[in-house]
Design an enzyme around this catalytic site. Structure first.
Site, PDB file in Angstrom:
ATOM      1  CE1 TYR A  89      15.712   3.752 -22.480  1.00  0.00           C
ATOM      2  CE2 TYR A  89      15.470   2.344 -20.413  1.00  0.00           C
ATOM      3  CZ  TYR A  89      16.368   3.016 -21.234  1.00  0.00           C
ATOM      4  OH  TYR A  89      17.668   3.147 -21.059  1.00  0.00           O
ATOM      5  CG  ASP A 115      15.923   6.494 -25.429  1.00  0.00           C
ATOM      6  OD1 ASP A 115      15.873   6.553 -26.370  1.00  0.00           O
ATOM      7  OD2 ASP A 115      16.624   6.302 -24.347  1.00  0.00           O
ATOM      8  CD  GLU A 121      18.316   5.098 -18.660  1.00  0.00           C
ATOM      9  OE1 GLU A 121      19.348   4.436 -18.428  1.00  0.00           O
ATOM     10  OE2 GLU A 121      18.241   6.020 -19.702  1.00  0.00           O
ATOM     11  CG  ASN A 155      17.797   3.736 -27.104  1.00  0.00           C
ATOM     12  OD1 ASN A 155      18.996   4.343 -26.914  1.00  0.00           O
ATOM     13  ND2 ASN A 155      17.182   3.092 -26.157  1.00  0.00           N
TER      14      ASN A 155
END
Length: 271
Positions: free
Chosen positions: A124, A164, A36, A166
Site C-alpha cells: 500500500y 495500490d 488499507e 497510488n
C-alpha cells in the site's frame, strides 16, 4: 491459481456492507491481498476457515494496513516464509521514518509471503498528498526502497507484487489526463518513478494483456457520481518478474465489485 488484490478502504466497512462475503463467494480467490484494512486482526470478524490469514496492521488505530489470505491446501505449495515491512537496513538507508504525517515504518504497508515458485508482495504505497507535500518522500525514498526490496527478492526467485501504487502510469490510465497533469498521482515525478520498476525487470500485467484498453479503472472519487460515470483512475496493479510473465494467463479488473472506492484486480497463473 487466481490471485486477487483489493484496496478495501476499511475492511470492517466492506464486511458490514455485505460486500466482502459476496466477493469471496463469487470469486473464490486462491490468494487475496488486501490494502488499507484499517484494522487489527482481533477487530474483524471473518469466517473463512479455509484460508490462512497474515496481517500487517498499522500501529495507529484505524489506519493503513495490509493482509493476505491464502487458501489452505494450495496445490502450488504452502507459505514457507512471511516478511513484514522493509528490512531495517533499507528503512534506515532511505530514512523511512517520521514525517509530519506519520511513520512509514509502522503503518503496515508491506507484507510478503514466500511460496514454492515465487515471492508475493502486497503493498500500500503512500500517496504524495493533494499539496504534493509527500512527493519527495514518495519518489526519492519510498519508491527506491521498495524497488530495492523487490529487486533483492527477485535475485532469489521470481516476484509478483500487487496493491495500490497510488499512480496512474500513462494517460490511458485515467479518464481526464489533461485536467490532472501535475496533480498527485499523475505528476511527472511519480510516473517516472513507476517506470523505474519496469526498467528493473518488472512487467505491468494488465497492460500485457490489454495494451490499448481504455476506460479501465480501479479507483473513483466519491464525488460527482464518478464511479457511475466511470470517471476514474487505474492506480492498482500486479507487476511480475519478466521470467514469470509467461506463466500468467490473464489479468483483469473487476469494476462490478462494490464496497470500496477501489475495485479488485486479479491475475491467473498456469503453473
Amino acid at each position: 491459481m487466481k490471485i486477487f488484490s483489493w484496496n478495501v478502504n476499511g475492511l470492517r466497512s466492506v464486511i458490514k456492507k455485505g460486500e466482502f462475503t459476496k466477493f469471496v463467494d463469487k470469486y473464490r480467490p486462491d490468494i487475496l491481498c488486501l490494502q488499507e484494512t484499517r484494522a487489527r486482526r482481533g477487530q474483524v470478524i471473518i469466517n473463512l476457515p479455509e484460508y490462512h490469514e497474515f496481517w500487517n496492521s498499522a500501529e495507529r488505530a484505524g489506519y493503513s494496513g495490509t493482509a493476505i489470505f491464502v487458501k489452505r491446501g494450495l496445490r502450488f505449495g504452502s507459505v514457507s516464509n512471511v516478511l513484514y515491512d522493509f528490512p531495517t537496513r533499507l528503512a534506515n538507508r532511505y530514512c523511512l521514518y517520521d514525517d509530519e504525517f506519520g511513520d512509514l515504518s509502522r503503518e503496515g504497508r508491506v507484507l510478503t509471503i514466500e511460496l514454492d515458485g515465487f515471492f508475493l508482495v502486497n503493498v500500500y504505497t503512500p500517496n504524495s498528498k493533494p499539496d504534493l507535500s509527500r512527493l519527495e518522500l514518495r519518489t526519492n525514498q519510498w519508491d527506491p526502497a521498495f524497488r530495492d526490496y523487490v529487486s533483492e527478492l527477485s535475485r532469489r526467485k521470481p516476484v509478483i507484487f500487487c496493491g495500490d501504487l497510488n499512480v496512474a502510469a500513462q494517460e490511458i490510465d485515467l479518464a481526464r489526463p489533461k485536467e490532472n497533469k501535475g496533480k498527485h498521482g499523475f505528476t511527472t515525478e511519480e510516473r517516472m518513478s513507476f517506470a523505474t520498476f519496469l526498467d528493473a525487470g518488472f512487467v505491468d500485467t494488465f497492460r500485457t494483456f490489454h495494451p490499448d484498453k481504455e476506460a479501465a479503472y480501479t479507483w473513483w472519487t466519491n464525488w460527482s457520481r464518478a464511479r457511475e460515470r466511470n470517471i476514474g483512475w487505474r492506480i492498482d496493479y500486479f507487476l511480475a518478474s519478466t521470467d514469470l510473465v509467461k506463466e500468467i494467463s490473464a489479468a483483469e479488473i473487476h469494476a462490478e465489485q462494490m464496497g470500496s472506492d477501489h475495485c479488485p484486480i486479479s491475475i491467473q497463473l498456469r503453473n
